[in-house]
Structures are given as structure tokens and as C-alpha cells.
Enzyme design. Structure first.
Site: not given
Ligand code: NAD
Length: 274
Positions: A51, A191
Site C-alpha cells: 500500500y 461494502l
Molecule cells: P470498500 O468495500 O470498503 O469500498 C470502498 C468504497 O466505499 C470507497 O469508494 C468509499 O468511499 C466507499 N464508502 C466507504 N464507506 C462508505 C459509506 N459509509 N457510505 C458510502 N460509501 C462508503 O472496499 P475497498 O476499499 O476495496 O477495500 C477495503 C479495504 O480492504 C482496503 O482498504 C484494504 O485494507 C483491504 N483490501 C485487502 C485486499 C487483499 O488482497 N487482502 C484487497 C483489497 C482491499
């Protein structure tokens, strides 16, 4: 039945059900994002070497004024560092960037089965745990065959598997295997990047409970027994995503959300991703 908002790992430690994901949080904004999230009540921050913002994670924790022991910090070993010696070196580099002498949880980020090195990587994490550089060890994006091979080879069951999980990708079989093996599932993209916010089961539960669609989905994760990592740099959304303790979804609402499963991934397929 409502499950507690802290989950017990198979090594006896506990992990918060909700954590702040910091993937794609710009390095310059990470310290402020982490610090404000910790001040509003977050106690789990999900980082990773790839990251590019581990310095900010460490700075944000120190700026929050919280004792180190009150915050659960995760990092991950990136694919190019798989292997025994390279994993130990990568972990030391992460600790250097975080300016910490240990992390609470270190994960193998992806199994990368074509590399054939995840068992050596796992042995390195076992060694790091025994040395005290990591308190709990786990994996991410591991499929059943990868979990079974790890345990067959080493006898050490991961504390946690961080997997893509959201209403469109509910991973029922993998969650059942986790239950049998004693592994906590942790949801990334919890989400589903907003794709189910307008689906009727989510909207109806939100209307009935007076909550937002995001809160309904995050509560659904908690009631499934999953830790979840919603990502937002906006303080109002961070607070919204944390406020899950004072309501619950009914069995009928859980059953309605179960119908949204389409088996659709947002991210890569762990069987082939390198
Ligand atoms: P997410 O499902 O959290 O979606 C993020 C999106 O949702 C953003 O656009 C954000 O603005 C929006 N959002 C967040 N809270 C909201 C709310 N209350 N209302 C409306 N919209 C909202 O998905 P993500 O960012 O893809 O993943 C979250 C975390 O998972 C990452 O930050 C990381 O730490 C982890 N991750 C891990 C891997 C892995 O391979 N292990 C891969 C991807 C992500």
C-alpha cells in the site's frame, strides 16, 4: 443471533470486528486519516507493504496518543517477497517503516500458487511469531486447497484469512471451512464498493432500523462472524462505519441479504493472481 463486535482468534487473542482499511489512502494523507480514525474509536488498522503508506500508519498511531497496545496493527507480505529469508527481511522492512518492534498480525497477502513458495513463507511467519516480531499470523486470499496444504505441511492453522467478501460474493463454503478449521474470516471490499446499496434487502433493513445501507452491510458482516475493513478517508463515513453496536439485523433480514449472492468478484482470482 447477534455476535460480539470483537472476535476471538485461535491463538487466544481478540481482533476488533471493524477496522480501517488504508489501501489507496495516499501516503501523505495516511497519518492524519489513521490518527483521526483512532481518536473516533477505531482500534484496528489494516496496512500492507504494497500500500506504500506504512510510515503514515505508524505516524498516525503515535499522533493519536493511544498506547501501542490498544491498537491492532496488521501488515502483509507482498508476493515478490515470498520465500523464507525474503519474508523475514520484508517483515523487518515493514517494521522499520512503521517504526514499531512488532505488529499484531502479519498476513501472506496472496497465495501465488504458481510460485510454490507459500509454505516457506508461512514457516518464516511462524519463526517471526516465535521471535515476538509478530503476535498473530494469518493469510489473505487463500482458497481451501491452500489452507489445507499449509496446515498439512506445518500443523499451524492461520488465525485469520482476509478474503474478498460482500453481499455479492458471500463465500458461504469458504466461511464454513473457516468455521471447521477455527480461522476468523476478515472481509475486504466489505461494502462491495457500494454495488448493493440500492438492493431491496439492504434498503428495507436500512429503513426498518433507521441506519444507512453501509451500516446494514457492515452489521451483516459482524453477524456472520466476520471482521470487516471498510475504507473511507472521510471522517463522517468512518464514524458511520463504526457505529454498529446498538442495532441488529433480524434473522429474516439476514436471510434476505443471503439472496444477493452472485459469486461476483471485484478483485483478482486468487487461484491465478501473481
Ligand atoms: P470498500 O468495500 O470498503 O469500498 C470502498 C468504497 O466505499 C470507497 O469508494 C468509499 O468511499 C466507499 N464508502 C466507504 N464507506 C462508505 C459509506 N459509509 N457510505 C458510502 N460509501 C462508503 O472496499 P475497498 O476499499 O476495496 O477495500 C477495503 C479495504 O480492504 C482496503 O482498504 C484494504 O485494507 C483491504 N483490501 C485487502 C485486499 C487483499 O488482497 N487482502 C484487497 C483489497 C482491499
Amino acid at each position: 443471533m447477534t455476535k460480539p463486535l470483537r472476535l476471538r482468534l485461535n491463538d487466544g487473542r481478540h481482533i476488533p470486528a471493524i477496522g480501517l482499511g488504508i489501501w489507496q489512502v495516499p501516503a501523505v494523507a495516511t497519518a492524519a486519516t489513521v490518527s483521526s480514525a483512532l481518536q473516533m474509536g477505531y482500534r484496528l488498522v489494516d496496512g500492507a507493504a504494497i500500500y506504500g503508506n506504512e510510515e503514515g500508519l505508524g505516524q498516525g498511531l503515535r499522533a493519536s496518543g493511544l498506547p501501542r497496545d490498544e491498537v491492532f496493527v496488521t501488515t502483509k507480505i507482498w508476493n515478490s517477497a515470498q520465500g523464507y529469508d525474503s519474508t523475514l527481511a520484508a517483515l523487518d522492512e515493514s517494521l522499520g517503516r512503521l517504526a514499531m518492534d512488532r505488529v499484531d498480525l502479519c498476513l501472506i497477502h496472496w497465495p501465488c500458487p504458481a510460485q510454490g513458495r507459500f509454505i516457506d513463507t508461512w514457516r518464516a511467519l511462524i519463526r517471526a511469531r516465535d521471535d515476538g516480531r509478530v503476535t498473530s499470523i494469518g493469510v489473505s486470499n487463500f482458497l481451501p486447497e491452500h489452507l489445507e496444504r499449509l496446515v498439512d505441511a506445518t500443523g499451524v492453522v492461520p488465525a485469520l484469512n482476509q478474503i474478498e467478501l460482500n453481499p455479492r460474493l458471500q463465500q458461504a463454503e469458504l466461511r464454513a471451512l473457516h468455521d471447521r478449521m477455527g480461522i476468523v474470516p476478515q472481509s475486504w471490499t466489505p461494502l462491495g464498493q457500494g454495488a448493493s446499496f440500492d438492493a431491496a434487502p439492504i434498503r428495507n433493513a436500512a429503513l426498518r432500523s433507521g441506519r444507512t445501507p453501509a451500516q446494514v452491510i457492515l452489521r451483516w458482516h459482524a453477524q456472520l462472524g466476520c471482521s470487516a475493513l471498510p475504507r473511507s478517508i472521510r471522517p463522517a463515513r468512518q464514524a458511520e462505519n463504526l457505529a454498529l453496536c446498538d442495532f441488529a439485523l433480524t434473522d429474516a433480514e439476514m436471510a434476505a441479504i443471503a439472496t444477493l449472492d452472485e459469486g461476483v468478484r471485484c478483485g483478482p482470482d486468487p487461484a491465478v493472481f501473481q
